[in-house]
Design a protein around this motif. Structure first.
Motif, PDB file in Angstrom:
ATOM      1  N   GLY A 190       0.830  -1.204   0.000  1.00 44.53           N
ATOM      2  CA  GLY A 190       0.000   0.000   0.000  1.00 44.53           C
ATOM      3  C   GLY A 190       0.858   1.245   0.000  1.00 44.53           C
ATOM      4  O   GLY A 190       2.062   1.182  -0.238  1.00 44.53           O
ATOM      5  N   ARG A 191       0.221   2.360   0.276  1.00 41.14           N
ATOM      6  CA  ARG A 191       0.940   3.634   0.264  1.00 41.14           C
ATOM      7  C   ARG A 191       2.036   3.669   1.326  1.00 41.14           C
ATOM      8  O   ARG A 191       3.097   4.224   1.108  1.00 41.14           O
ATOM      9  N   SER A 192       1.728   3.100   2.481  1.00 40.60           N
ATOM     10  CA  SER A 192       2.703   3.154   3.581  1.00 40.60           C
ATOM     11  C   SER A 192       2.579   1.887   4.426  1.00 40.60           C
ATOM     12  O   SER A 192       1.639   1.119   4.266  1.00 40.60           O
ATOM     13  N   ASN A 193       3.532   1.654   5.305  1.00 38.42           N
ATOM     14  CA  ASN A 193       3.459   0.509   6.207  1.00 38.42           C
ATOM     15  C   ASN A 193       2.266   0.683   7.143  1.00 38.42           C
ATOM     16  O   ASN A 193       2.114   1.739   7.766  1.00 38.42           O
ATOM     17  N   SER A 194       1.431  -0.321   7.211  1.00 40.01           N
ATOM     18  CA  SER A 194       0.240  -0.230   8.072  1.00 40.01           C
ATOM     19  C   SER A 194      -0.338  -1.627   8.240  1.00 40.01           C
ATOM     20  O   SER A 194       0.303  -2.620   7.889  1.00 40.01           O
ATOM     21  N   THR A 195      -1.543  -1.705   8.790  1.00 28.65           N
ATOM     22  CA  THR A 195      -2.233  -2.993   8.869  1.00 28.65           C
ATOM     23  C   THR A 195      -3.665  -2.801   8.381  1.00 28.65           C
ATOM     24  O   THR A 195      -4.186  -1.682   8.381  1.00 28.65           O
ATOM     25  N   GLN A 225       6.557   1.834  -2.117  1.00 31.72           N
ATOM     26  CA  GLN A 225       7.742   2.620  -2.484  1.00 31.72           C
ATOM     27  C   GLN A 225       9.047   2.005  -1.983  1.00 31.72           C
ATOM     28  O   GLN A 225      10.089   2.146  -2.605  1.00 31.72           O
ATOM     29  N   ASP A 226       8.977   1.350  -0.802  1.00 33.37           N
ATOM     30  CA  ASP A 226      10.191   0.799  -0.203  1.00 33.37           C
ATOM     31  C   ASP A 226      10.333  -0.699  -0.443  1.00 33.37           C
ATOM     32  O   ASP A 226      11.273  -1.324   0.067  1.00 33.37           O
ATOM     33  N   ALA A 227       9.388  -1.289  -1.191  1.00 34.53           N
ATOM     34  CA  ALA A 227       9.386  -2.747  -1.345  1.00 34.53           C
ATOM     35  C   ALA A 227      10.526  -3.208  -2.249  1.00 34.53           C
ATOM     36  O   ALA A 227      10.946  -2.498  -3.160  1.00 34.53           O
TER      37      ALA A 227
END
Lengths: 282, 282
Positions: free
Chosen positions: B31-36, B56-58
């Motif tokens: 997704g857009r950012s690390n989350s749950t 983006q960081d994957a």
């Protein structure tokens, strides 16, 4: 001396009250309740205050009555008309659209094509431009023209009145429809798709007029599009402002009037049909 | 063992992650950012938590990638696709509309017709019904079908895939258009004018499909109208909810896709044209 009355202390009604009052006429302004309204010309500082009398409690019979409420409010004032008219009163309806006269049960009634532009904000009316009411020609309207000739009001009594009705209907059909549905002011015509839709609405509106035996020049649509193009980007229309403020729309007597005649004449007017379908839900 | 990835932790993406995870697959959700994100079945209390990794960081290359973001967000994720695919990855687009595949520069890409319904509220997804993805038949999609056969996912590999694409496009063309433009859920079909408009949109949509060599039964429009009539009054559509929440609309790949093909084939589709013109301004 003729007594004048005006129901509806909005931008048009208050401007008419001002124009008649300025030339020394006896004018009463009626509204929902007792109140006051301020009038001023655009770019002038002088404010003129008018008393508004509650129509429900009125018992002052006028010779010439202007009905200047919005089409969506007409039904609510009709029960009180007899408070302010006598059997020979002349009624002038100064509303958008067409077809509402049949709601009024009185012999002397005329629907003006209104060219008076202004705006009301709270209890203060600003008049921008024009003082013209276009009417069918007959003894009553010629008499109105005569008694108001010294006033700012410009009463036109016209042989080709139906053409003027239809011209304004078609002008409103295009720009009111697209600004209300997109919830954008005149800038929305910069979208090619919307501009084409607007043009097609004019083409269909003219076709309905023709079925009603109203004939326009071939370049009607182009000339109206030119007028629209002259509008400032941030200029709204009455129906745009109604939509943005979640007020009832005057669809029934503008798009609805044209749509119903299109159905009556069994014309194919899909652009009017689709936009009317959407507008009629608001 | 195949590695699966899903971009877009919304209702569809999270449901796919759940289905694959349940049957023991290796799944990463981006997704857009690390989350749950939490997943649950409608009328079940059990909640399943999934970790969402910032795309983006994957730097985790998957064999099969589902792209489940909305059409309006596709452009923003494309620059990061190479973070998660390798040259032989298979990409499955699970979005509304059609025509978006051309934006993705990769050889193995397929656009699924999605029948998975659910809803996301904050970080919690509820799945209502269906687990079906309809795809064109080829070695890659048959392989996907084989490796997911033990999961809840129902992968259909179809010879007549284009008919399924168009069927869903036409279903969306009618109900999404009228609910979004009137800002009312399915109850709006109780207006005869809106119902007629909706029907005429289906007629025109079918005409565009036919120009594309997709042929439907004569009663297509009637059968879709029957489906609409079965909708609960308060049922919204994705485009209705987007409109009510002032989010970007997916017009370009639903109505816009059909409209552009109508133009290409020089068809007269005024109902599509007028409603598309209005929708495209939002």
């Amino acid at each position: 001396m003729k007594k004048f009355g005006i129901i509806g202390p909005g931008a048009v009604g208050t401007a008419i009250a001002y124009a008649l009052n300025q030339s020394g006429h006896n004018v009463a302004l009626f509204g929902r309740s007792n109140s006051t309204v301020l009038f001023q010309e655009y770019n002038h500082s002088a404010q003129h205050e008018f008393t508004v009398h509650a129509l429900q409690d009125a018992h002052e019979q006028v010779d010439i009555l202007f009905i200047a409420v919005k089409t969506t409010q007409l039904d609510s004032i009709i029960p009180y008309l007899n408070n302010v008219i006598h059997s020979n009163s002349v009624i002038i309806l100064t509303q958008n659209g067409y077809g509402q006269l049949q709601k009024i049960n009185h012999p002397y009634k005329y629907h003006a094509v209104v060219y008076i532009s202004g705006q009301k904000d709270k209890n203060s009316v600003t008049h921008f431009r024009d003082w013209t009411l276009k009417l069918p020609i007959n003894n009553n309207t010629l008499n109105l023209q005569a008694v108001t000739q010294d006033s700012l009001l410009n009463i036109e009594c016209l042989e080709d009145y139906p053409e003027h009705v239809w011209y304004k209907l078609i002008v409103n059909l295009g720009i009111n429809t697209v600004t209300a549905l997109t919830r954008q002011p005149a800038v929305v015509l910069k979208s090619n798709e919307v501009k084409t839709l607007c043009y097609n609405l004019l083409v269909e509106g003219k076709r309905v007029a023709e079925a009603e035996n109203i004939h326009f020049d071939d370049d009607l649509e182009e000339s109206i599009m030119k007028i629209y193009e002259g509008y400032p980007d941030d200029m709204g229309t009455s129906m745009y402002y109604d939509m943005m403020n979640a007020r009832p729309l005057e669809t029934q007597y503008i798009q609805g009037y044209i749509y119903n005649l299109s159905q009556k004449h069994q014309l194919s007017t899909p652009y009017i049909e689709s936009t009317y379908a959407i507008l009629s839900t608001f």
